[in-house]
Design a protein around this motif. Structure first.
Motif, PDB file in Angstrom:
ATOM      1  N   PRO A 229      34.403  25.661  38.284  1.00 55.94           N
ATOM      2  CA  PRO A 229      34.731  24.831  38.508  1.00 55.94           C
ATOM      3  C   PRO A 229      34.783  24.185  40.459  1.00 55.94           C
ATOM      4  N   PHE A 230      35.102  22.411  40.252  1.00 58.35           N
ATOM      5  CA  PHE A 230      35.075  23.040  41.499  1.00 58.35           C
ATOM      6  C   PHE A 230      36.386  21.861  42.476  1.00 58.35           C
ATOM      7  N   SER A 231      36.024  22.019  43.630  1.00 55.79           N
ATOM      8  CA  SER A 231      36.789  21.093  44.375  1.00 55.79           C
ATOM      9  C   SER A 231      36.103  20.319  45.471  1.00 55.79           C
ATOM     10  N   ILE A 232      36.015  18.614  45.664  1.00 53.21           N
ATOM     11  CA  ILE A 232      35.571  18.228  46.566  1.00 53.21           C
ATOM     12  C   ILE A 232      36.767  18.269  47.581  1.00 53.21           C
TER      13      ILE A 232
ATOM     14  N   ARG B 248      37.041   5.896  50.309  1.00 51.77           N
ATOM     15  CA  ARG B 248      37.615   5.418  49.317  1.00 51.77           C
ATOM     16  C   ARG B 248      35.948   6.002  48.128  1.00 51.77           C
ATOM     17  N   VAL B 249      35.263   5.920  48.796  1.00 52.34           N
ATOM     18  CA  VAL B 249      33.954   5.910  48.125  1.00 52.34           C
ATOM     19  C   VAL B 249      34.207   7.141  47.283  1.00 52.34           C
ATOM     20  N   LEU B 250      34.962   8.354  47.634  1.00 55.51           N
ATOM     21  CA  LEU B 250      34.722   9.729  46.977  1.00 55.51           C
ATOM     22  C   LEU B 250      35.603   9.633  45.947  1.00 55.51           C
ATOM     23  N   ARG B 251      37.075   8.416  46.261  1.00 49.34           N
ATOM     24  CA  ARG B 251      37.880   8.298  45.208  1.00 49.34           C
ATOM     25  C   ARG B 251      37.860   8.345  44.815  1.00 49.34           C
ATOM     26  N   ASP B 252      36.309   6.583  44.337  1.00 47.04           N
ATOM     27  CA  ASP B 252      36.053   5.902  43.348  1.00 47.04           C
ATOM     28  C   ASP B 252      35.309   6.474  42.817  1.00 47.04           C
TER      29      ASP B 252
ATOM     30  N   TYR C 114      33.888  10.132  42.689  1.00 49.15           N
ATOM     31  CA  TYR C 114      35.036  11.702  41.747  1.00 49.15           C
ATOM     32  C   TYR C 114      36.377  12.317  41.669  1.00 49.15           C
ATOM     33  N   PRO C 115      36.943  11.279  41.005  1.00 51.85           N
ATOM     34  CA  PRO C 115      37.758  11.101  40.486  1.00 51.85           C
ATOM     35  C   PRO C 115      38.124  12.476  40.020  1.00 51.85           C
ATOM     36  N   GLU C 116      37.841  13.314  39.032  1.00 47.02           N
ATOM     37  CA  GLU C 116      37.923  14.130  38.762  1.00 47.02           C
ATOM     38  C   GLU C 116      37.857  15.536  39.076  1.00 47.02           C
ATOM     39  N   THR C 117      37.314  15.358  40.270  1.00 48.95           N
ATOM     40  CA  THR C 117      37.492  16.933  41.185  1.00 48.95           C
ATOM     41  C   THR C 117      37.564  16.542  42.629  1.00 48.95           C
ATOM     42  N   LEU C 118      37.950  15.341  43.250  1.00 55.57           N
ATOM     43  CA  LEU C 118      38.223  15.275  44.179  1.00 55.57           C
ATOM     44  C   LEU C 118      39.176  15.677  44.650  1.00 55.57           C
ATOM     45  N   TRP C 119      39.938  16.867  45.908  1.00 60.23           N
ATOM     46  CA  TRP C 119      41.235  17.106  45.985  1.00 60.23           C
ATOM     47  C   TRP C 119      41.583  15.297  46.837  1.00 60.23           C
ATOM     48  N   PRO C 120      42.996  14.720  45.807  1.00 55.12           N
ATOM     49  CA  PRO C 120      43.680  13.888  46.139  1.00 55.12           C
ATOM     50  C   PRO C 120      43.733  13.838  48.014  1.00 55.12           C
TER      51      PRO C 120
END
Length: 262
Positions: A181-184, A201-205, A207-213
Motif C-alpha cells: 500500500p502507498f500514500s502519495i 489539481r492534477v494529482l487529485r484528479d 490519484y484519488p484513491e491513494t493521494l493524501w488529500p
C-alpha cells in the motif's frame, strides 16, 4: 514494528525532510524509532551531524555478506541522533558502488528486511529514506516496507517522476505476497503559484484513491530545522510544516492494515 519507506524516483521532492519529520513526531509521542539512510548522498546522515564521506561503518556493511546479515551487526551500526528516541542506520558514499557489485551476488534484495528483523523488538517504528533511482537499494526499501510514502513536489515535472514510481510499485507488487500500500503526499506546495495549484489539481484528479488529500506547504522553518540538526517538531512545534506533518502522521497511522503490523 511498523516499517515505512519514503521513496520517489525523482530527487528534491522532500523525501529526507518527510522521513525525519515523521520520525520526530513519532519519537515525540514516546515511540522508539530507527531511521535508515539508503541514499548514497547521505542527506539524512548529514542532517544528524554524521559525515557520510568519513564514516568507517554504515549500512553498506550489511551488504557485504552475500545477502546474509550477521547476528548483531545492525545494532553495531546504529548511531545517535539529536533526538534521544531516534537511532540512525547511517549511509556512506560507499553505497554508490553497490550497484556495480550486486550483479554477482544473489539475495541482496532482502538485506534491509533481515537487518530490521534483528531490531524488531528494540524499536516501534522504522522509516527508510530511499535513493531517487530504481536499483538494489530502492528494491530493499520497498521489500522491507509495510507502507510506502511517496512525496511529490507540486510542480508538473515531478508528476512524471510519480508516474514512473507508480509503475515501479506495480512491478514490485507482482513479486510480493501482498500488494504494497502507498500514500502519495503533495509537498512543497505554494498556494501563491498557479503551478502548485494546477499540479495539486492534477494529482487529485489522477490519484484519488491513494493521494493524501492535504499537502505539505513550503515552510522555511523546515530548512531552519535541518540547519540546526533538529527534527522539525523540536525546532518549531507550531510551524505550518510541522502541523501538516502531524496531520499526515495521523493519516498514515490509520492507513497501515493491522494484519501487517507485528
Amino acid at each position: 514494528m511498523k516499517v515505512w519507506a519514503v521513496a520517489n524516483q525523482k530527487g528534491g521532492v522532500g523525501k529526507t525532510t518527510s522521513s525525519i519529520a515523521l520520525a520526530g513526531l513519532l519519537a515525540d509521542a514516546g515511540k522508539r524509532v530507527v531511521v535508515v539512510d539508503l541514499d548514497p548522498h547521505g542527506s539524512m546522515t548529514s542532517y544528524f551531524g554524521h559525515d557520510p564521506d568519513s564514516l568507517e561503518h554504515s549500512v553498506f556493511d550489511l551488504f557485504q555478506h552475500q545477502g546474509a546479515v550477521p547476528e548483531g551487526l545492525p545494532q553495531q551500526l546504529l548511531l545517535p541522533t539529536s533526538h534521544e528516541r531516534i537511532a540512525l542506520l547511517p549511509s556512506s558514499t560507499a553505497l554508490a558502488t553497490l550497484e556495480r557489485q550486486s550483479p554477482g551476488q544473489n539475495g541482496l534484495g532482502l538485506v534491509i528486511s533481515k537487518a530490521l528483523a534483528q531490531l524488531w523488538q528494540e524499536f516501534d517504528h522504522a522509516i527508510i529514506d530511499s535513493p531517487p533511482l530504481l536499483g538494489v537499494l530502492m528494491v530493499n526499501a520497498l521489500a522491507a516496507s509495510q507502507h510506502l510514502v511517496i512525496p511529490v513536489q507540486t510542480e508538473f515535472l515531478a508528476l512524471k517522476g510519480l508516474e514512473r514510481m507508480v509503475n515501479t510499485i506495480n512491478m514490485i507488487n507482482r513479486s510480493r505476497r501482498q500488494a504494497l500500500p502507498f500514500s502519495i503526499v503533495p509537498t512543497l506546495f505554494d498556494r501563491r503559484t498557479q503551478a502548485s495549484i494546477g499540479a495539486l489539481r492534477v494529482l487529485r484528479d489522477t490519484y484519488p484513491e491513494t493521494l493524501w488529500p492535504a499537502f505539505i506547504p513550503v515552510d522555511t522553518r523546515l530548512r531552519d530545522a535541518s540547519r540546526h540538526g533538529l527534527v522539525p517538531s523540536r525546532h518549531d512545534a507550531n510551524s505550518r510544516g510541522v502541523i501538516a506533518y502531524r496531520a499526515l502522521l495521523k493519516h498514515l497511522l490509520g492507513q497501515v492494515p493491522a494484519s501487517q503490523v507485528a
